[in-house]
Scaffold this motif. Structure first.
Motif, PDB file in Angstrom:
ATOM      1  N   ARG A   1     -16.266  29.363  -0.761  1.00  0.00           N
ATOM      2  CA  ARG A   1     -16.126  29.457   0.695  1.00  0.00           C
ATOM      3  C   ARG A   1     -17.159  28.622   1.444  1.00  0.00           C
ATOM      4  N   TYR A   2     -18.082  28.031   0.705  1.00  0.00           N
ATOM      5  CA  TYR A   2     -19.174  27.316   1.345  1.00  0.00           C
ATOM      6  C   TYR A   2     -19.013  25.812   1.203  1.00  0.00           C
ATOM      7  N   THR A   3     -19.288  25.112   2.270  1.00  0.00           N
ATOM      8  CA  THR A   3     -19.543  23.684   2.148  1.00  0.00           C
ATOM      9  C   THR A   3     -20.971  23.536   1.636  1.00  0.00           C
ATOM     10  N   MET A   4     -21.122  22.660   0.653  1.00  0.00           N
ATOM     11  CA  MET A   4     -22.414  22.451   0.007  1.00  0.00           C
ATOM     12  C   MET A   4     -22.938  21.062   0.336  1.00  0.00           C
ATOM     13  N   GLY A   5     -24.223  20.997   0.592  1.00  0.00           N
ATOM     14  CA  GLY A   5     -24.805  19.715   0.958  1.00  0.00           C
ATOM     15  C   GLY A   5     -26.089  19.419   0.216  1.00  0.00           C
ATOM     16  N   TRP A   6     -26.410  18.142   0.153  1.00  0.00           N
ATOM     17  CA  TRP A   6     -27.699  17.660  -0.358  1.00  0.00           C
ATOM     18  C   TRP A   6     -28.436  16.965   0.793  1.00  0.00           C
ATOM     19  N   PHE A   7     -29.697  17.308   0.903  1.00  0.00           N
ATOM     20  CA  PHE A   7     -30.594  16.644   1.853  1.00  0.00           C
ATOM     21  C   PHE A   7     -31.830  16.189   1.097  1.00  0.00           C
ATOM     22  N   ARG A   8     -32.602  15.320   1.714  1.00  0.00           N
ATOM     23  CA  ARG A   8     -33.857  14.902   1.097  1.00  0.00           C
ATOM     24  C   ARG A   8     -34.922  14.718   2.177  1.00  0.00           C
ATOM     25  N   GLN A   9     -36.147  14.854   1.741  1.00  0.00           N
ATOM     26  CA  GLN A   9     -37.258  14.694   2.666  1.00  0.00           C
ATOM     27  C   GLN A   9     -38.395  13.976   1.960  1.00  0.00           C
ATOM     28  N   ALA A  10     -38.730  12.817   2.474  1.00  0.00           N
ATOM     29  CA  ALA A  10     -39.851  12.041   1.963  1.00  0.00           C
ATOM     30  C   ALA A  10     -41.105  12.396   2.752  1.00  0.00           C
ATOM     31  N   PRO A  11     -42.279  12.170   2.186  1.00  0.00           N
ATOM     32  CA  PRO A  11     -43.523  12.498   2.894  1.00  0.00           C
ATOM     33  C   PRO A  11     -43.598  11.820   4.251  1.00  0.00           C
ATOM     34  N   GLY A  12     -43.907  12.609   5.273  1.00  0.00           N
ATOM     35  CA  GLY A  12     -44.052  12.069   6.610  1.00  0.00           C
ATOM     36  C   GLY A  12     -42.760  11.776   7.341  1.00  0.00           C
ATOM     37  N   LYS A  13     -41.630  12.129   6.710  1.00  0.00           N
ATOM     38  CA  LYS A  13     -40.329  11.865   7.331  1.00  0.00           C
ATOM     39  C   LYS A  13     -39.559  13.154   7.529  1.00  0.00           C
ATOM     40  N   GLU A  14     -38.566  13.090   8.402  1.00  0.00           N
ATOM     41  CA  GLU A  14     -37.723  14.248   8.634  1.00  0.00           C
ATOM     42  C   GLU A  14     -36.727  14.410   7.484  1.00  0.00           C
ATOM     43  N   ARG A  15     -36.247  15.626   7.359  1.00  0.00           N
ATOM     44  CA  ARG A  15     -35.218  15.887   6.361  1.00  0.00           C
ATOM     45  C   ARG A  15     -33.946  15.150   6.764  1.00  0.00           C
ATOM     46  N   GLU A  16     -33.338  14.458   5.813  1.00  0.00           N
ATOM     47  CA  GLU A  16     -32.160  13.666   6.126  1.00  0.00           C
ATOM     48  C   GLU A  16     -30.991  14.019   5.216  1.00  0.00           C
ATOM     49  N   PHE A  17     -29.820  13.846   5.792  1.00  0.00           N
ATOM     50  CA  PHE A  17     -28.569  14.116   5.091  1.00  0.00           C
ATOM     51  C   PHE A  17     -28.353  13.099   3.981  1.00  0.00           C
TER      52      PHE A  17
END
Length: 130
Positions: A31-47
């Protein structure tokens, strides 16, 4: 309450591959849409990518432009697990990778914004050396 745990991060040379897994428990995974995000040092979390299911035969995968053609997202509803196959890795792919889930009601649409997601894993480090 859904719990998410990521596996498969590590250190790899540029041009190499890694496969991340995200194991879910505590909810009806399909029932869930699943996603991957990433976050590099000093940066915002991105899709990075997400995968939705319309409740029938169709899955819908969406990707950030920066990973399109190199990364592949997939899911196995029977195993309550989502995957991210990452090929042709680049140093700029270095980040902590997070999986996330949002209750979707089988819409099949894209969810590119972090604040749309209800549940998050703890993250797994991916480091790509040049």
């Amino acid at each position: 309450q859904v719990q998410l745990v990521e596996f498969g991060g590590g250190l790899v040379q540029a041009g190499g591959s890694l496969r991340l897994s995200c194991a879910a428990s505590g909810g009806t995974f399909s029932r869930y849409t699943m996603g991957w995000f990433r976050q590099a040092p000093g940066k915002e979390r991105e899709f990075v990518a997400c995968i939705s299911w319309n409740g029938g035969r169709s899955y819908y995968a969406y990707y950030a432009d920066s990973v399109k053609g190199r990364f592949t997202i997939s899911r196995d509803n029977a195993k309550n697990t989502m995957y991210l196959q990452m090929n042709s890795l680049k140093p700029e792919d270095t980040a902590v990778y997070y999986c996330a889930a949002v209750s979707d009601r089988y819409s099949g649409r894209n969810y590119p914004e972090p604040n749309e997601y209800e549940y998050w894993g703890q993250g797994t480090q991916v480091t790509v050396s040049s």
